[in-house]
Design an enzyme around this catalytic site. Structure first.
Site, PDB file in Angstrom:
ATOM      1  CG  ASP A   1      -0.172  -0.161   2.533  1.00  0.00           C
ATOM      2  OD1 ASP A   1       0.904   0.295   2.614  1.00  0.00           O
ATOM      3  OD2 ASP A   1      -0.698  -0.281   3.608  1.00  0.00           O
TER       4      ASP A   1
ATOM      5  CB  CYS B   1       5.143   0.173   0.400  1.00  0.00           C
ATOM      6  SG  CYS B   1       6.120  -1.346  -0.104  1.00  0.00           S
TER       7      CYS B   1
ATOM      8  CG  HIS C   1       5.879  -3.494  -3.648  1.00  0.00           C
ATOM      9  ND1 HIS C   1       5.712  -4.739  -4.153  1.00  0.00           N
ATOM     10  CD2 HIS C   1       5.448  -3.624  -2.204  1.00  0.00           C
ATOM     11  CE1 HIS C   1       5.416  -5.552  -3.112  1.00  0.00           C
ATOM     12  NE2 HIS C   1       5.536  -4.703  -1.885  1.00  0.00           N
TER      13      HIS C   1
END
Length: 256
Positions: free
Chosen positions: A72, A75, A243
């Site tokens: 999300d 991260c 990410h």
């Protein structure tokens, strides 16, 4: 078409890992073999998949396992803080406030296993976990204010802070808070220049294997580029610049 028994067994193990992570609501999944993870995620023969596989092979020379981080908008904070807090090294001063019993407890844990267990518990408690991220965002703001004031006074500042306040959306700390830090975790994550600010805020060197940059000078990026020698090092893996996952289990070095 028949599959080898060891392939079937590995697939079962991957499914077990995924189910356990789901059941425990872990925002940082249990560790698994790093190359098994790579094979599961990047099965094709596209140029990107080949790049990722080579990148993971390089990382596997240093680390044997990986922990997947929930992807999300928190991260980057989640991966960095989990690594920083789970390491047996002494915690930095900002995590040792006597009023924060959680940090006091972590400071007394000298083994990696004890720290991992404590962090696993913390990162299954959403209320505590997200409060931690918001607190770190305030640390980032405080550090940004210090850097901005130093620049205004004509003092030498890290180059990233010049870039930080050169943006139309963050030309002072107030805009940085309104347009960027307040959005982290909600409508956006940390941008690359803000990774430098995060490193300064938590006083950890953040070393990132940027897999999409394999075979370039940017494959391993360090935030900040010239960190103080006494800062602990946090190592992350990024398949892209949004990410981050966590490599664990440092390979044992062998000598001839």
């Amino acid at each position: 078409m028949y599959r080898a028994a060891d392939e079937i067994e590995k697939e079962k193990e991957l499914l077990i890992h995924e189910r356990v992570a789901s059941e425990l609501r872990l925002s940082v999944a249990p560790e698994m073999d790093i190359m098994d993870y790579c094979k599961k995620e990047w099965r094709g023969n596209t140029q990107k998949a080949t790049c990722m596989k080579k990148g993971y092979e390089e990382v596997s020379q240093k680390f044997t396992s990986i922990r997947r981080v929930r992807g999300d908008n928190y991260c980057a904070l989640r991966a960095t803080l989990f690594q920083a807090m789970s390491q047996p090294a002494e915690l930095p001063a900002w995590l040792q406030d006597p009023e924060l019993t959680l940090w006091a407890g972590l400071a007394e844990m000298r083994t990696a296993e004890a720290r991992q267990i404590a962090c696993d518990e913390l990162f299954t408690n959403e209320e505590e976990e997200y409060s931690l991220y918001e607190a770190v965002k305030f640390l980032m703001l405080n550090r940004a204010i210090e850097l901005y004031d130093d620049k205004e006074k004509g003092k030498e500042v890290p180059f990233f802070s010049v870039l930080l306040f050169a943006r139309d959306t963050s030309n002072d700390p107030g805009q940085l808070l309104k347009n960027h830090l307040n959005q982290v975790g909600h409508t956006g994550g940390l941008e690359q220049v803000e990774m430098f600010l995060l490193a300064y805020a938590v006083r950890h060197t953040i070393k990132v294997y940027r897999l999409s940059m394999y075979n370039t000078e940017e494959f391993i990026t360090v935030y900040p580029t010239d960190p103080p020698k006494d800062w602990p090092v946090v190592t992350l893996i990024a398949e892209d610049d949004r990410h981050y996952n966590i490599p664990v289990r440092v390979c044992e070095e062998t000598s001839l």
